[in-house]
Design an enzyme around this catalytic site. Structure first.
Site, PDB file in Angstrom:
ATOM      1  N   HIS A   1      -6.426  -8.073 -10.687  1.00 22.90           N
ATOM      2  CA  HIS A   1      -7.612  -7.217 -10.598  1.00 22.90           C
ATOM      3  C   HIS A   1      -7.518  -6.217 -11.746  1.00 22.90           C
ATOM      4  CE1 HIS A   1     -10.072  -3.885  -9.243  1.00 22.90           C
ATOM      5  NE2 HIS A   1      -9.029  -3.187  -8.860  1.00 22.90           N
TER       6      HIS A   1
ATOM      7  N   TYR B   1     -15.142   0.850  -9.530  1.00 25.14           N
ATOM      8  CA  TYR B   1     -14.759   2.141  -8.976  1.00 25.14           C
ATOM      9  C   TYR B   1     -14.126   2.980 -10.072  1.00 25.14           C
ATOM     10  CZ  TYR B   1     -10.010   0.120  -8.486  1.00 25.14           C
ATOM     11  OH  TYR B   1      -8.790  -0.464  -8.716  1.00 25.14           O
TER      12      TYR B   1
ATOM     13  N   ASP C   1     -10.177 -13.054  27.999  1.00 24.87           N
ATOM     14  CA  ASP C   1     -10.673 -13.549  29.283  1.00 24.87           C
ATOM     15  C   ASP C   1     -10.697 -15.071  29.230  1.00 24.87           C
ATOM     16  OD1 ASP C   1     -12.807 -13.739  27.493  1.00 24.87           O
ATOM     17  OD2 ASP C   1     -14.312 -13.203  28.976  1.00 24.87           O
TER      18      ASP C   1
END
Length: 815
Positions: free
Chosen positions: A225, A259, A543
Site C-alpha cells: 500500500h 488519506y 440458536d
C-alpha cells in the site's frame, strides 16, 4: 492447563506488545514475546504504519476495538513522548454519493457511541484550511480520532509487561511449533526452544508462515500500500513542532482512495488508488538488514494519479513534490476482518492476525479476556478464525477476495452487495431450475442464494407493492413483495440448502446436546426443538433447531461454521459422540403457505394432517420417488415443512413439487421475501438481531430456556434472571412512513438522544408497514412509545409495537 500458563507470543509488533501488556495486567506473567527482528522497530507493518485512527466502522465490534485503542493509547507515553494525539478526524465528500455515505456513517457513530458531527463545506475548510473549499461538498468530523505513534505505543506497553515479569526477546526467528497429543508444547527458534502451554501468533503478514508450522491455514494476503511524504509545504511553516508533529485533523478523501496527515511541515499521503500489489513472502527480506522488509520500493508510476488528486484537494501541495515514498506491506483478509481465535486442530495455538494499529489495543484486550477469563466480553463472531467454510480457505479464493477488499477499502458498499468473484462457488441442486426461473442471486458463505425470481414479475401482486428509497431499493425488487404475499395466500418454495446442517450421533449424543443447549431435548424420536447455545456467561452463541431422528441420532440446524467449531471443541474424549457436517451432501426446500398441505399430501402415503404430523415434529417419508426427512416448522409463520433429501435427489424433489404445485399457484420465492415474512412473525436472526453479548431474556428467547431440565452450559449465569430483570430489549418498531425502509445498524433516538440501534429491517407486505427491530432500554421498549430512527441524516418517526405483528395466536402454523 495451569492457573498461570506459559505463554509465548510470536511477534513484537504493536499487537504482540499490546497482548503482552493485557495478559500480564490480568495476572498471566509467564509471558515470552519472540521477535525475529530487532525490538521494537521489528520490520513488520507496525514499523511503518502512518498511525491514523478512525474509530467509526459499520461493525460495532471494530468500532469498540478502535475506541479502546484510542482510550488506552491516549493515556500512554514513552519517556515523556505522546503515544496518541486526538487531533480529530475529517472525512470529506466531493461527490453527492459520498455526502449520503457520510450521513450513513454519522448514523454508525451515533449507534456505537462515537462523537461525530456532519459539517458543511465552510466548516470543513475552517477545520482544515489546506482544503480547496470549492472541491468539498460536506464533511464528517470525529473529534476523538487522531494519530497513534505505533512504535512508541508498542514499546510503552512492552515496558509495562516487562515490569510485571514478561520477557521480550529480539532476533529469535521461529522455525517450528512443537505439539503433543493435540496440544501445543513449545516454540522452536534459531536461538533455542521455548516450552509453552499457549502460543499466540501475532506475526502480522508473516502469520501464514507461522500458521503452517502449526498445521493451520491463516487466510490473509500481504499486500503493498503506497505512502509518500512531500517536501516542505510553505502553508505549514511554523504551525507544528517536531514534538507534536500535527495540529490539523487527519484527513480522508475516500472519493479518490486517499488519506492525509501532517509530518510537521510536510504532508503524508496514503493511497489505495493503485492496483492491488500482493506480496510473495518468499521475496520479503529477513528483518535486521539495511532495508526494512515491510517497506518495498516505491513505484512512482502507480502514485501519479493519487498525486494529482492530492494537489487538487490540497492546492498548497502544488509547489511541492514527493520527497520520499514506499510501498508498505499490510495484511488483507477475504472479508476485511481480523483473524482471532484458537486453531481448530491444535489446542493452545492461537492467532491475532490481520490487525491494524487502529484496532490493536482492542483486539489485544479481547484476546486476553478470551484466554484468561474463557470468553471475550466483545462479540467476535465477525473476527473468529474459524468462521470460514472449507471452500473459503482455498488459496486462490483467499487471494482473489483479499485483493478485491483492497480495491474496495474506501468504496461505498451496500450491505447486500456481493463480491463479484469467484462466483458461482457453491450452488444447491436446485440451481439450474432457479436460473430457468430468472433467479437473482446474492451470495453468503460462498453459496448462491436467490433473492427473488424474475419469473414472478407478472404476478398480480407486484402492481400493489409500494416503492422505497434509492438505497433500500438496491438489491431489491417489488417482485419480492409479490413472493411474500403469494406465500401468505397460496404456497411457495424456498431453497434452504445454504443453512448449515450437522449430524450428531453416538450413545452419548443426547447427553452431549442436553448439556450444550438450553431447551429440553429428551423427547421421543420424531421431535424437533428450538434451542440455544450459550457461553459460560449466559450469552447467546447461536440458536439451533434439533431434530431427534433416532435414539442416538440428531440433525442440528445451525447458523454456520462457528457452531460446528463449538460443538467439536466440546466433544467428550471417550468417542461416544460424533459430529459431522452433512450440508454439502444434502439439500432442503421449505414448502410454506396455506396450501402447503394440499401440495404435499397427494404426493405421499404418509399422514401429513395436523393430527398425524404435528407442529415441531419430524418423520421420514417419500414424496413421489424422493425419500425425504420432513420437519414441520416454519421460519416464515405459515403452515408447511422443511423437506430434506440427499443432494443427488434434489432436482427430482424440486420437479415433483413444482409440477404438483402449479395448479395451486405455487411460486418459487427468495431470501428477500423470507426476511420480510420472518420479521412479521418476530423471528430472530442470530448474528444480526442478537449475539453473545445478549442473554436469552433480553432477546425475547426465554421460552427456549428450561432451567428445570438439569445442568447445561451457561445455566448458572441465568439464575435469577428473567424477562422482568432485563435492562434492554430487542424491540419491534413500526416506521410511520411506509416507503422509509431502513437497512440495519441505524441509531434509534429516544427523547432526542441516541439510545439504541436497529438490527434487522424490512417492509412487511402483509401488515403493510415498514418494520425495524432494535435494541432499546427496557424503559423505552414499551408498546406505543414514540422513537426516531436516523436514516441518512433524517430522523424518521416510529412507534414501538407489540410483537409478533402477524398471527400472534399461531393459528396459521398450527392447522
Amino acid at each position: 492447563m495451569t492457573a498461570h500458563p506459559k505463554v509465548v507470543i510470536v511477534g513484537a509488533g504493536i499487537v504482540g506488545c499490546a497482548l503482552g501488556d493485557e495478559l500480564t495486567a490480568r495476572g498471566w506473567t509467564d509471558v515470552t514475546v519472540l521477535e525475529q527482528g530487532p525490538l521494537f522497530a521489528t520490520g513488520g507493518s507496525s514499523s511503518h504504519a502512518p498511525g491514523l485512527v478512525f474509530q467509526t466502522n459499520s461493525s460495532k465490534t471494530m468500532t469498540e476495538f478502535a475506541r479502546y485503542t484510542v482510550d488506552k493509547y491516549s493515556a500512554l507515553s514513552l519517556d515523556g513522548q505522546w503515544c496518541f494525539r486526538k487531533v480529530g478526524g475529517l472525512e470529506v465528500a466531493t461527490t453527492p454519493e459520498r455526502v449520503e455515505e457520510l450521513k450513513r456513517k454519522h448514523g454508525y457513530a451515533a449507534s456505537w457511541g462515537v462523537r461525530a458531527h456532519l459539517l458543511d463545506a465552510d466548516q470543513c475548510a475552517e477545520l482544515h484550511p489546506l482544503l480547496d473549499r470549492s472541491q468539498v461538498l460536506a464533511g464528517f468530523h470525529t473529534p476523538d480520532d487522531g494519530l497513534a505513534k505505533a512504535l512508541r505505543a508498542a514499546e510503552a506497553q512492552a515496558r509495562r509487561a516487562i515490569a510485571r515479569g514478561a520477557r521480550f526477546l529480539g532476533h529469535h526467528t521461529v522455525t517450528g511449533i512443537d505439539s503433543a497429543h493435540g496440544r501445543v508444547a513449545a516454540v522452536v527458534t534459531d536461538q533455542g526452544t521455548f516450552p509453552a502451554d499457549v502460543v499466540v501468533s501475532c506475526a502480522g503478514f508473516w502469520g501464514p508462515r507461522i500458521g503452517r508450522m502449526a498445521g493451520l491455514a491463516v487466510p490473509l494476503v500481504p499486500m503493498a500500500h503506497q505512502y509518500a511524504r512531500t517536501t516542505p509545504v510553505p502553508a505549514l511553516a511554523g504551525h507544528n513542532s517536531e514534538l507534536l508533529e500535527a495540529s490539523k485533523p487527519i484527513l480522508r478523501h475516500q472519493d479518490r482512495d486517499l488519506y492525509f496527515r501532517e509530518h510537521v511541515d510536510r504532508i503524508g499521503i496514503g493511497s489505495y488508488a493503485h492496483r492491488p500489489m500482493p506480496v510473495d513472502l518468499a521475496e520479503v527480506a529477513a528483518p535486521g538488514g539495511p532495508v526494512m522488509p515491510s517497506m518495498k520500493a516505491f513505484t512512482a508510476e502507480d502514485f501519479e494519479p493519487a498525486w494529482n488528486d492530492s494537489k487538487t484537494l490540497l492546492p498548497a501541495l502544488a509547489g511541492t513534490k514527493v520527497e520520499e515514498g514506499f510501498n508498505g506491506i499490510f495484511s488483507f483478509t477475504t472479508d476485511g476482518f481480523p483473524l482471532l481465535g484458537e486453531a481448530p486442530e491444535l489446542r493452545g495455538f492461537w492467532v491475532a492476525e490481520a490487525v491494524w494499529v487502529t484496532h490493536s489495543a482492542g483486539v489485544a484486550q479481547a484476546v486476553a479476556e478470551w484466554l484468561v477469563e474463557g470468553r471475550p466480553r466483545t462479540d467476535l463472531h465477525e473476527c473468529d478464525l474459524n468462521r470460514f467454510e472449507q471452500v473459503q480457505l482455498a488459496p486462490s479464493y483467499v487471494h482473489r477476495r483479499s485483493c478485491q477488499n483492497f480495491v474496495e477499502v474506501y468504496d461505498i458498499l451496500h450491505p447486500l452487495q456481493p463480491m463479484a468473484e469467484p462466483r458461482p462457488l457453491r450452488v444447491s441442486p436446485f440451481h439450474t431450475r432457479q436460473r430457468e426461473l430468472g433467479a437473482v442471486f446474492l451470495e453468503a458463505s460462498g453459496w448462491e442464494r436467490p433473492h427473488w425470481y424474475e419469473a414472478n414479475a407478472d404476478l398480480p401482486e407486484v402492481a400493489g407493492i409500494p416503492g422505497r428509497g434509492e438505497w433500500a431499493s438496491r438489491y431489491w425488487s417489488p417482485i419480492a413483495g409479490a413472493e411474500s404475499l403469494a406465500t401468505r395466500e397460496r404456497v411457495a418454495l424456498y431453497d434452504m440448502t445454504a443453512l448449515k446442517r450437522l449430524e450428531v450421533t453416538g450413545p452419548g449424543a443426547l447427553g452431549f446436546l442436553q448439556y450444550l443447549t438450553t431447551n429440553q431435548l429428551d423427547k421421543p424420536v420424531g421431535s424437533v426443538t428450538y434451542t440455544l447455545l450459550l457461553d459460560e456467561a449466559g450469552g447467546v452463541r447461536s440458536d439451533l433447531t434439533v431434530a431427534r431422528l433416532g435414539e442416538h441420532r440428531f440433525q442440528v440446524g445451525a447458523n454456520g461454521n462457528l457452531d460446528l467449531d463449538w460443538l467439536t471443541r466440546h466433544l467428550p474424549e471417550d468417542s461416544t459422540v460424533q459430529v459431522r457436517d452433512i450440508t454439502a451432501g444434502t439439500c432442503c426446500l421449505g414448502v410454506w403457505g396455506p396450501l402447503a398441505r394440499e401440495l404435499v399430501q397427494p404426493l405421499t402415503d404418509a399422514d401429513f394432517s395436523h393430527r398425524g404430523f404435528g407442529y415441531f415434529k419430524a418423520r421420514h417419508a417419500y414424496l413421489g420417488n424422493v425419500p425425504v426427512t420432513a420437519m414441520r416448522l416454519s421460519y416464515v409463520g405459515e403452515l408447511g415443512w422443511e423437506l430434506y433429501t440427499t443432494a443427488d435427489a434434489g432436482p427430482r424433489l424440486w420437479d415433483t413439487l413444482w409440477r404438483a404445485g402449479r395448479p395451486l399457484g405455487l411460486v418459487a420465492a427468495g431470501r428477500s421475501a423470507f426476511n420480510s415474512l420472518r420479521l412479521e412473525k418476530g423471528y430472530r436472526s442470530w448474528g444480526t438481531d442478537l449475539t453473545v453479548e445478549h442473554n436469552p431474556y433480553e432477546a425475547g428467547l426465554g421460552f427456549a430456556v428450561r432451567m428445570d431440565k438439569g445442568d447445561f452450559l451457561g445455566r448458572d449465569a441465568l439464575v435469577g434472571l428473567g424477562e422482568e430483570t432485563v435492562s434492554r430489549r430487542l424491540t419491534c418498531l413500526l416506521l410511520d412512513d411506509p416507503q422509509a425502509v431502513v437497512m440495519g445498524k441505524e441509531p434509534v433516538y429516544v427523547d432526542g438522544a441516541p439510545a439504541g440501534y436497529v438490527t434487522s429491517a424490512a417492509y412487511g407486505y402483509t401488515v403493510g408497514r415498514s418494520i425495524a427491530y432494535a435494541w432499546l432500554p427496557t424503559a423505552a421498549a414499551v408498546p406505543g412509545n414514540r422513537v426516531h430512527v436516523e436514516y441518512f441524516g433524517e430522523r424518521l418517526p416510529a412507534t414501538v409495537a407489540q410483537e409478533p405483528l402477524f398471527d400472534p395466536e399461531m393459528a396459521r402454523i398450527r392447522r
